[in-house]
Design an enzyme around this catalytic site. Structure first.
Site, short mmCIF file in Angstrom:
data_model
loop_
_atom_site.label_atom_id
_atom_site.label_comp_id
_atom_site.label_asym_id
_atom_site.label_seq_id
_atom_site.Cartn_x
_atom_site.Cartn_y
_atom_site.Cartn_z
N SER A 1 0.85 -1.20 0.00
CA SER A 1 0.00 0.00 0.00
C SER A 1 0.88 1.24 0.00
O SER A 1 2.03 1.20 0.46
CB SER A 1 -0.86 0.02 1.27
OG SER A 1 -1.50 1.26 1.42
N TYR B 1 -1.26 -0.19 10.39
CA TYR B 1 -1.42 -0.68 9.01
C TYR B 1 -0.16 -0.32 8.20
O TYR B 1 0.35 -1.14 7.43
CB TYR B 1 -2.67 -0.02 8.40
CG TYR B 1 -3.00 -0.42 7.00
CD1 TYR B 1 -3.59 -1.66 6.72
CD2 TYR B 1 -2.77 0.44 5.93
CE1 TYR B 1 -3.91 -2.02 5.42
CE2 TYR B 1 -3.09 0.09 4.63
CZ TYR B 1 -3.67 -1.14 4.38
OH TYR B 1 -3.99 -1.49 3.08
#
Ligand SMILES: NC(=O)c1ccc[n+]([C@@H]2O[C@H](COP(=O)([O-])OP(=O)(O)OC[C@H]3O[C@@H](n4cnc5c(N)ncnc54)[C@H](OP(=O)(O)O)[C@@H]3O)[C@@H](O)[C@H]2O)c1
Length: 248
Positions: free
Chosen positions: A135, A145
């Site tokens: 990501s 994350y």
């Protein structure tokens, strides 16, 4: 020569689009996710060889079944796409440690376990491709994350540098925001300027092209690539303030 790819998280979003893109260019696919019905429907819609392997990668048996499929020498997997993932809506100080463990297992340990299973056969055959869906968050301090996704990027870079001479290629796909079920599953609405958002199909095309071109990291587009570079010059505290302002 026909190739076979195993794609995790193939039942929706980016994984489903990558499976379609690989099938479109003539690659046979092994589709992995928990929702067997959706995988069967996808398999039936493809004009290529498609095998369904329903598994919960957060269970020992599910993960080991997929690892065993990757290690099978008589039905080799040439391309591993580690894509399955989710996000947590709660900030770190409010999330449960069980949720954090599940997040880090799926985003960090599962790609490592599957690469570990796939690599020996790939090295014997002298060829193999590993596409890890990380990501853009890997390049910014965006909660735990980000930590998990930067692990995924660095795992990909480590495999790439260590096994290049064995014919192994590794690419980390690092999209910005993508229209999938990801945000809905987190219980949050898709938000932010339209230019930041991409379709799963576009992201899948870029990822597969990046893998073919042997690119180390692939972004959603040139803007995200430029921002990722520029951010290296911006202190973390400023980045944190910007992210918090965006959140509020
Ligand atoms: N959407 C975004 O904005 C965005 C941006 C950057 C990166 N990403 C990354 O892209 C990847 C794919 O996400 P997406 O956006 O396509 O979201 P998505 O539409 O929610 O797809 C997630 C996929 O992961 C599978 N999955 C989840 N938990 C699993 C488990 N325990 N075992 C096996 N499969 C599991 C889901 O299938 P089942 O429910 O059938 O198991 C589904 O196929 C993730 O790694 C995510 O972090 C997303």
């Amino acid at each position: 020569m026909r190739h076979t790819a195993l794609i995790t998280g193939a039942s929706s979003g980016i994984g489903l689009a990558i499976a379609r893109e690989l099938a479109r260019v003539g690659v046979d696919v092994v589709l992995v996710a928990r929702d067997e019905e959706r995988l069967q429907a996808l398999a039936a819609s493809l004009d290529t060889g498609a095998e369904v392997l329903a598994a919960d990668l957060l269970t020992h048996d599910g993960l080991e079944a997929v690892a065993a499929r990757l290690a099978q020498r008589d039905r080799p997997i040439d391309i591993l796409v580690s894509n399955a993932g989710f996000g947590l809506a709660a900030p770190f100080h409010e999330s449960t440690i069980e949720d954090e463990r599940r997040l880090h297992e799926l985003l960090s340990f599962v790609p490592l376990r599957l690469a570990h299973a796939a690599l020996p056969g790939m090295r014997e055959r002298g060829r193999g491709w590993i596409l890890t869906v990380a990501s853009f968050a890997a390049f910014i301090p965006f909660g735990t994350y980000s930590a998990a996704k930067s692990h995924a990027v660095n795992l990909s870079r480590a495999i790439r540098s260590r096994y290049a001479d064995d014919g192994i290629r590794a690419t980390a796909l690092c999209p910005g925001f993508v229209h999938t079920e990801f945000h809905d599953r987190m219980g949050i609405v898709e938000d932010g300027p339209a230019w930041m958002w991409a379709s799963a199909e576009d992201v899948a095309r870029r990822g597969v092209r990046g893998l073919r071109r042997n690119q180390p990291v692939v972004h959603s587009d040139r803007r995200f690539a430029a921002i990722a570079k520029g951010l290296q010059l911006v202190p973390d505290t400023w980045q944190g303030s910007l992210i918090n302002a965006y959140r509020d």
